[in-house]
Scaffold this motif. Structure first.
Motif, PDB file in Angstrom:
ATOM      1  N   PHE A 261       0.660  -1.494  -0.382  1.00  0.00           N
ATOM      2  CA  PHE A 261       0.104   0.070   0.029  1.00  0.00           C
ATOM      3  C   PHE A 261       1.102   1.413  -0.167  1.00  0.00           C
ATOM      4  N   ILE A 262       0.314   2.031  -0.485  1.00  0.00           N
ATOM      5  CA  ILE A 262       1.040   3.701  -0.897  1.00  0.00           C
ATOM      6  C   ILE A 262       0.364   4.954  -0.459  1.00  0.00           C
ATOM      7  N   ILE A 263       0.965   5.414   0.127  1.00  0.00           N
ATOM      8  CA  ILE A 263      -0.332   6.528   0.645  1.00  0.00           C
ATOM      9  C   ILE A 263      -0.375   8.024   0.281  1.00  0.00           C
ATOM     10  N   GLY A 264      -0.293   8.684  -0.381  1.00  0.00           N
ATOM     11  CA  GLY A 264       0.473   9.490  -0.763  1.00  0.00           C
ATOM     12  C   GLY A 264      -0.687  10.278  -2.605  1.00  0.00           C
ATOM     13  N   GLU A 265      -0.147  11.436  -2.019  1.00  0.00           N
ATOM     14  CA  GLU A 265      -0.136  11.750  -3.821  1.00  0.00           C
ATOM     15  C   GLU A 265       0.355  12.926  -4.337  1.00  0.00           C
ATOM     16  N   GLY A 266      -0.128  13.103  -5.525  1.00  0.00           N
ATOM     17  CA  GLY A 266       1.457  13.804  -6.633  1.00  0.00           C
ATOM     18  C   GLY A 266       1.144  14.029  -8.180  1.00  0.00           C
TER      19      GLY A 266
END
Length: 401
Positions: A261-266
């Motif tokens: 799971f990768i948490i983040g935005e961009g």
């Protein structure tokens, strides 16, 4: 678990903070030092252009919109937040001019609200540090700047104009704080006479501590029968997520029991999703977007291993937050991680942009029996209470001089 500093009170003073955000690693220490001042004024920089993303989803702008900049949760009563809104395009030529624009908006807010202050603390050298330097000249009050990352290892080495701007700010400061020894080495390459103190980012011990893994997974509706790998960070090139996705491709050839799971935005959201799809990893790699800061401890306690695949990192507070939850970290030699993972008792480290080596370390970490209490005990040196006492010592020193 309480969160407080143990420090002698500062005589009645007002603190002015010029910052690019008021959330997570910038908000937490500001909140914690606030009881030692009469009033704290936090001026947060905004780019009006970014708020277009409120209406049209533009991944590159998500980290810069208003809701991503300010977190009013548990805001101290003596602390006021002011939005310093301006309009600038995301171009290097425009960014160089941002200092003067930022300053003009800040001075307007100071005048309109009759803000009186005895100490200035800017987070990031540009453009907040430039504002702090100019306010020091105008109001004759001491000025501290914290160099967090790109502002010290990247900007001053782009060209002579950037170098001159950064050196001006650093030499204007009464004290420089930076978050890692690698950052301090970058400052040593510049013509800077102001003393530099390394004070790393801290984690909130009232949020990040070991909790039951099974309960956290149930709370987040995560699989119980999988080995969970977690990464947290903005979806940017320097964070190295594409190498983590490649590493998962390698890892799944060795073992089928893992999910990442990768948490983040961009801005890389679409590209990374395309990479996941092309590799056929949709069931094993999930981009879950940004999450509230107070939800991150659940995710960290739910995982088996935390991974930080960054190409460059000044410190990387997310890895100490994971360690505070008793979790081992697999990271890269990125400038910050090697100052934290100093023993194989706490995690494993490899060269950046090496997905196969990263996959091997993740696999080793999943098979190893870790002493979570030993990890938690080691990382306590980075607790926010410890860090804030060191910041208050700098404040005392500057104010007394």
């Amino acid at each position: 678990m309480s969160l407080e500093c143990v420090h002698m009170p500062i005589s009645p003073k007002n603190l002015l903070v010029v910052s690019h955000r008021y959330r997570s690693f910038q908000k937490d220490p500001i909140d914690l030092v606030s009881p030692y001042f009469d009033n704290v004024y936090v001026l947060v920089r905004f780019n009006k252009f970014a708020d277009v993303s409120k209406y049209v989803h533009i991944p590159a702008l998500q980290p810069f919109i208003s809701s991503s900049k300010i977190d009013y949760t548990n805001k101290p009563l003596n602390l006021e937040v002011y939005k310093t809104s301006m309009f600038n395009l995301p171009l290097d030529s425009q960014y160089k001019k941002l200092g003067k624009l930022h300053l003009s908006v800040v001075e307007k807010i100071i005048g309109e609200n009759n803000l009186n202050f005895d100490l200035i603390h800017s987070h990031f050298i540009w453009s907040a540090g430039y504002v702090g330097a100019k306010l020091k000249e105008k109001y004759n009050v001491p000025f501290i700047v914290t160099a967090h990352g790109y502002d010290v290892y990247d900007l001053p080495f782009k060209d002579d104009e950037w170098r001159s701007k950064i050196e001006y700010v650093l030499n204007s400061a009464d004290a420089i704080i930076t978050v890692s020894n690698s950052n301090r080495e970058c400052i040593k390459k510049l013509d800077v006479k102001t003393p530099v103190t390394v004070i790393p980012n801290g984690y909130r011990q009232d949020l990040f501590y070991p909790s039951d893994t099974f309960k956290c997974r149930k709370s987040l509706d995560l699989p119980i029968d999988k080995k969970i790998i977690l990464s947290v960070g903005n979806l940017e090139e320097l964070k190295g997520h594409k190498y983590l996705i490649e590493a998962m491709d390698y890892l799944l050839r060795i073992r089928k029991d893992t999910i990442c799971f990768i948490i983040g935005e961009g801005k890389l959201e679409s590209r990374l999703n395309k990479q996941i799809k092309l590799a056929g990893l949709e069931k094993n790699v999930k981009l879950v977007g940004g999450k509230p800061h107070n939800e991150i401890p659940l995710w960290m306690n739910a995982c088996d291993v935390f991974v930080l695949p960054s190409l460059k990192e000044s410190f990387g507070v997310v890895q100490v937050e994971a360690m505070a939850c008793g979790k081992p970290v697999v990271a890269t030699r990125n400038g910050g991680s090697e100052e934290i993972i100093v023993s194989k008792d706490y995690g494993l480290i490899c060269d950046p942009a090496r997905p196969k080596e990263l996959a091997e370390n993740i696999s080793l970490s999943l098979d190893k029996s870790w002493d979570s209490k030993k990890i938690d005990s080691y990382v306590s040196q980075f607790s926010l209470s410890v860090i804030c006492n060191r910041i208050l010592d700098i404040y005392d020193s500057v104010l007394s001089n």
